[in-house]
Design a protein around this motif. Structure first.
Motif, mmCIF file in Angstrom:
data_model
loop_
_atom_site.group_PDB
_atom_site.id
_atom_site.type_symbol
_atom_site.label_atom_id
_atom_site.label_comp_id
_atom_site.label_asym_id
_atom_site.label_seq_id
_atom_site.Cartn_x
_atom_site.Cartn_y
_atom_site.Cartn_z
ATOM 1 N N ALA A 206 0.893 -1.220 0.076
ATOM 2 C CA ALA A 206 0.012 0.002 -0.041
ATOM 3 C C ALA A 206 0.914 1.263 0.017
ATOM 4 O O ALA A 206 0.558 2.113 -0.782
ATOM 5 C CB ALA A 206 -1.097 0.131 1.319
ATOM 6 N N SER A 207 1.983 1.102 0.837
ATOM 7 C CA SER A 207 2.933 2.568 0.822
ATOM 8 C C SER A 207 3.566 2.689 -0.389
ATOM 9 O O SER A 207 3.724 3.769 -0.957
ATOM 10 C CB SER A 207 3.712 2.414 2.184
ATOM 11 O OG SER A 207 3.033 1.969 3.310
ATOM 12 N N SER A 208 3.848 1.616 -1.104
ATOM 13 C CA SER A 208 4.629 1.608 -2.256
ATOM 14 C C SER A 208 3.860 2.161 -3.347
ATOM 15 O O SER A 208 4.052 2.816 -4.192
ATOM 16 C CB SER A 208 5.346 0.114 -2.728
ATOM 17 O OG SER A 208 6.274 -0.192 -1.744
ATOM 18 N N ILE A 209 2.580 1.993 -3.426
ATOM 19 C CA ILE A 209 1.755 2.440 -4.482
ATOM 20 C C ILE A 209 1.369 3.865 -3.999
ATOM 21 O O ILE A 209 1.595 4.759 -5.008
ATOM 22 C CB ILE A 209 0.285 1.717 -4.222
ATOM 23 C CG1 ILE A 209 0.481 0.248 -4.841
ATOM 24 C CG2 ILE A 209 -0.936 2.390 -5.123
ATOM 25 C CD1 ILE A 209 -0.931 -0.625 -4.651
ATOM 26 N N ALA A 210 1.361 4.346 -2.813
ATOM 27 C CA ALA A 210 0.958 5.537 -2.590
ATOM 28 C C ALA A 210 2.362 6.489 -2.903
ATOM 29 O O ALA A 210 2.297 7.345 -3.373
ATOM 30 C CB ALA A 210 0.805 5.796 -1.191
ATOM 31 N N ALA A 211 3.426 5.756 -2.768
ATOM 32 C CA ALA A 211 4.784 6.543 -3.203
ATOM 33 C C ALA A 211 4.810 6.648 -4.569
ATOM 34 O O ALA A 211 5.339 7.723 -5.111
ATOM 35 C CB ALA A 211 5.959 5.616 -2.406
ATOM 36 N N ALA A 212 4.555 5.638 -5.519
ATOM 37 C CA ALA A 212 4.350 5.670 -6.834
ATOM 38 C C ALA A 212 3.763 6.607 -7.343
ATOM 39 O O ALA A 212 4.073 7.646 -8.120
ATOM 40 C CB ALA A 212 4.165 4.194 -7.268
ATOM 41 N N LEU A 213 2.280 6.802 -6.943
ATOM 42 C CA LEU A 213 1.377 7.873 -7.342
ATOM 43 C C LEU A 213 1.734 9.164 -7.102
ATOM 44 O O LEU A 213 1.596 10.201 -7.738
ATOM 45 C CB LEU A 213 0.004 7.341 -6.587
ATOM 46 C CG LEU A 213 -0.609 6.185 -7.327
ATOM 47 C CD1 LEU A 213 -1.920 5.733 -6.559
ATOM 48 C CD2 LEU A 213 -0.897 6.393 -8.909
ATOM 49 N N ASN A 214 2.221 9.286 -5.834
ATOM 50 C CA ASN A 214 2.748 10.577 -5.411
ATOM 51 C C ASN A 214 3.748 10.994 -6.194
ATOM 52 O O ASN A 214 4.034 12.246 -6.604
ATOM 53 C CB ASN A 214 3.107 10.602 -4.008
ATOM 54 C CG ASN A 214 3.075 11.843 -3.275
ATOM 55 O OD1 ASN A 214 2.523 12.955 -3.654
ATOM 56 N ND2 ASN A 214 4.125 12.262 -2.420
ATOM 57 N N GLY A 215 4.767 10.101 -6.351
ATOM 58 C CA GLY A 215 5.940 10.571 -7.227
ATOM 59 C C GLY A 215 5.588 10.913 -8.859
ATOM 60 O O GLY A 215 6.417 11.744 -9.301
ATOM 61 N N GLN A 228 -6.281 11.520 1.088
ATOM 62 C CA GLN A 228 -7.521 10.643 0.380
ATOM 63 C C GLN A 228 -6.908 9.186 0.017
ATOM 64 O O GLN A 228 -7.774 8.489 0.393
ATOM 65 C CB GLN A 228 -7.989 11.367 -0.532
ATOM 66 C CG GLN A 228 -8.819 12.721 -0.109
ATOM 67 C CD GLN A 228 -9.406 13.626 -1.295
ATOM 68 O OE1 GLN A 228 -8.898 13.828 -2.348
ATOM 69 N NE2 GLN A 228 -10.737 13.951 -1.019
ATOM 70 N N LEU A 229 -5.848 9.278 -0.565
ATOM 71 C CA LEU A 229 -5.173 8.087 -1.203
ATOM 72 C C LEU A 229 -4.911 7.186 0.141
ATOM 73 O O LEU A 229 -5.361 6.012 -0.016
ATOM 74 C CB LEU A 229 -3.927 8.264 -1.895
ATOM 75 C CG LEU A 229 -3.278 7.032 -2.273
ATOM 76 C CD1 LEU A 229 -4.236 6.369 -3.205
ATOM 77 C CD2 LEU A 229 -2.252 7.615 -3.302
ATOM 78 N N LEU A 230 -4.431 7.674 0.996
ATOM 79 C CA LEU A 230 -4.114 6.901 2.192
ATOM 80 C C LEU A 230 -5.338 6.430 2.938
ATOM 81 O O LEU A 230 -5.365 5.208 3.594
ATOM 82 C CB LEU A 230 -3.153 7.790 3.281
ATOM 83 C CG LEU A 230 -1.699 7.685 2.737
ATOM 84 C CD1 LEU A 230 -0.903 8.702 3.913
ATOM 85 C CD2 LEU A 230 -0.933 6.466 2.583
ATOM 86 N N ASP A 231 -6.377 7.102 2.952
ATOM 87 C CA ASP A 231 -7.367 7.041 3.537
ATOM 88 C C ASP A 231 -8.354 5.604 2.692
ATOM 89 O O ASP A 231 -8.727 4.851 3.417
ATOM 90 C CB ASP A 231 -8.537 8.077 3.526
ATOM 91 C CG ASP A 231 -8.232 9.107 4.672
ATOM 92 O OD1 ASP A 231 -7.388 8.743 5.449
ATOM 93 O OD2 ASP A 231 -8.588 10.279 4.337
ATOM 94 N N LEU A 248 5.053 4.811 4.399
ATOM 95 C CA LEU A 248 5.470 5.751 3.246
ATOM 96 C C LEU A 248 6.343 6.848 3.330
ATOM 97 O O LEU A 248 7.218 6.990 2.594
ATOM 98 C CB LEU A 248 4.165 6.702 3.133
ATOM 99 C CG LEU A 248 4.283 7.681 1.855
ATOM 100 C CD1 LEU A 248 4.580 7.204 0.682
ATOM 101 C CD2 LEU A 248 2.793 8.530 1.916
ATOM 102 N N ASP A 249 6.604 7.526 4.494
ATOM 103 C CA ASP A 249 7.703 8.514 4.965
ATOM 104 C C ASP A 249 8.783 7.811 4.776
ATOM 105 O O ASP A 249 10.005 8.271 4.103
ATOM 106 C CB ASP A 249 7.687 9.007 6.259
ATOM 107 C CG ASP A 249 6.163 9.927 6.361
ATOM 108 O OD1 ASP A 249 5.703 10.184 5.123
ATOM 109 O OD2 ASP A 249 5.731 10.182 7.357
ATOM 110 N N GLN A 250 9.105 6.549 5.367
ATOM 111 C CA GLN A 250 10.482 5.759 5.314
ATOM 112 C C GLN A 250 10.805 5.448 3.773
ATOM 113 O O GLN A 250 11.922 5.553 3.492
ATOM 114 C CB GLN A 250 10.281 4.553 6.198
ATOM 115 C CG GLN A 250 10.374 4.966 7.742
ATOM 116 C CD GLN A 250 10.642 3.660 8.299
ATOM 117 O OE1 GLN A 250 10.492 2.284 7.896
ATOM 118 N NE2 GLN A 250 10.927 3.698 9.768
#
Length: 317
Positions: A206-215, A228-231, A248-250
């Protein structure tokens, strides 16, 4: 007329089954099962007497390099590191046997997930260790790993969650192929680093997907904020929002602190995109060992060069 078939020259993979991806029972089953295959996060304090987390990470680097050079599927490296950590959680290993353990884990993971024509053979892996181990030692250690893991090799990894999470996210006007490539990269980098052992595979995915979408800037272009994505990911995985944020921060801290990963990583599913190059957080074996003058560090410098002597009988049962 002669027909030529070159299927044996490339790996043919099945398309994703949309029925399985959309069935909530499959995802729920993965979430229930993942803890069963999660290693202990304190084994360096409670089980291991000679090796350190730095030594483990250097061996994991070497394992990834082997997978990249031999174009293994991305699942092979994740499974191999899972076997490595689970074995270290239950059995004390001398530092002279750590590379032998990593080699045995690669052999098992490749047998489970790789196609027959691209398997990592025992002889090939012995060569990758610069012949510091023998064929018989590798097979004996393979049996030892199977015994200690109780033959439970079909572990749930972060890669297993990716298609299910992407299927359930409201990703409109998004390059899913690029997101998958970046997420695969981040997951592989997390597997190289011991500190991510504290997170469940679903949290890393989940965190990798969030990092990918954010990046990739999707959160900016879509108007769908990172919060909203994390929610949404929290609702899908039933994971505490704070844990997702910390993971995600790490991941983002790891990516921003180091140089880009080589394009050769694409051969193992560790791929990059020009808009958001993935990065490697692990220094080379030379750098990692030069920073310490201890005998253990010197030994692991040899392990990074695939020249560590091994003795299967040194294992403490």
């Amino acid at each position: 007329m002669d027909l030529l078939c070159s299927e044996n020259e490339r790996e043919c993979r099945a398309y994703a089954d949309q029925v399985i991806l959309k069935d909530d029972r499959v995802l729920e089953g993965l979430l229930r099962t993942e803890e069963r295959y999660t290693p202990s996060t304190s084994y360096f304090r409670t089980v291991q007497k000679e090796i350190t987390s730095e030594m483990r990470d250097i061996v994991a680097d070497w394992m990834l390099e082997v997978c990249v050079e031999q174009t293994q599927q991305e699942e092979v490296f994740l499974l191999a590191t899972n076997y490595l950590d689970r074995f270290l959680s239950v059995c004390s290993v001398p530092k002279t046997c750590l590379q032998l353990l990593g080699t045995a884990c690669l052999l098992l993971a490749s047998k489970l997930r790789q196609s027959q024509n691209t398997l990592l053979s025992a002889d090939m892996l012995v060569q990758y260790t610069d012949n510091s181990i023998t064929h018989d030692q590798l097979l004996d250690f393979e049996w030892l790993v199977l015994t200690k893991l109780k033959w439970e090799l079909s572990a749930v990894t972060a890669h297993d969650f990716l298609p299910h999470l992407l299927e359930r996210l409201p990703l409109v006007a998004c390059d899913l192929h690029a997101v998958r490539r970046h997420a695969h990269t981040y997951i592989a980098l997390c597997a190289r680093d011991y500190k991510f052992c504290r997170y469940l595979p679903s949290m890393i995915a989940a965190s990798s997907i969030a990092a990918a979408l954010n990046g990739l800037g999707w959160t900016t272009k879509s108007g769908f904020s990172l919060s909203q994505l994390l929610d949404s990911l929290q609702a899908i995985t039933s994971t505490e929002r704070d844990y997702l944020q910390v993971c995600l921060d790490q991941i983002e801290g790891m990516l921003s602190a180091v140089a880009p990963v080589s394009d050769a990583a694409g051969a193992c599913g560790v791929t990059t995109s020009g808009s958001n190059p993935a990065t490697s957080n692990r220094p080379s074996a030379d750098h990692a060992t030069a920073s310490s003058s201890s005998p253990s560090a010197d030994k692991m410098h040899e392990a990074g060069k695939a020249g560590t002597p091994t003795d299967v009988w040194d294992i403490h049962f």
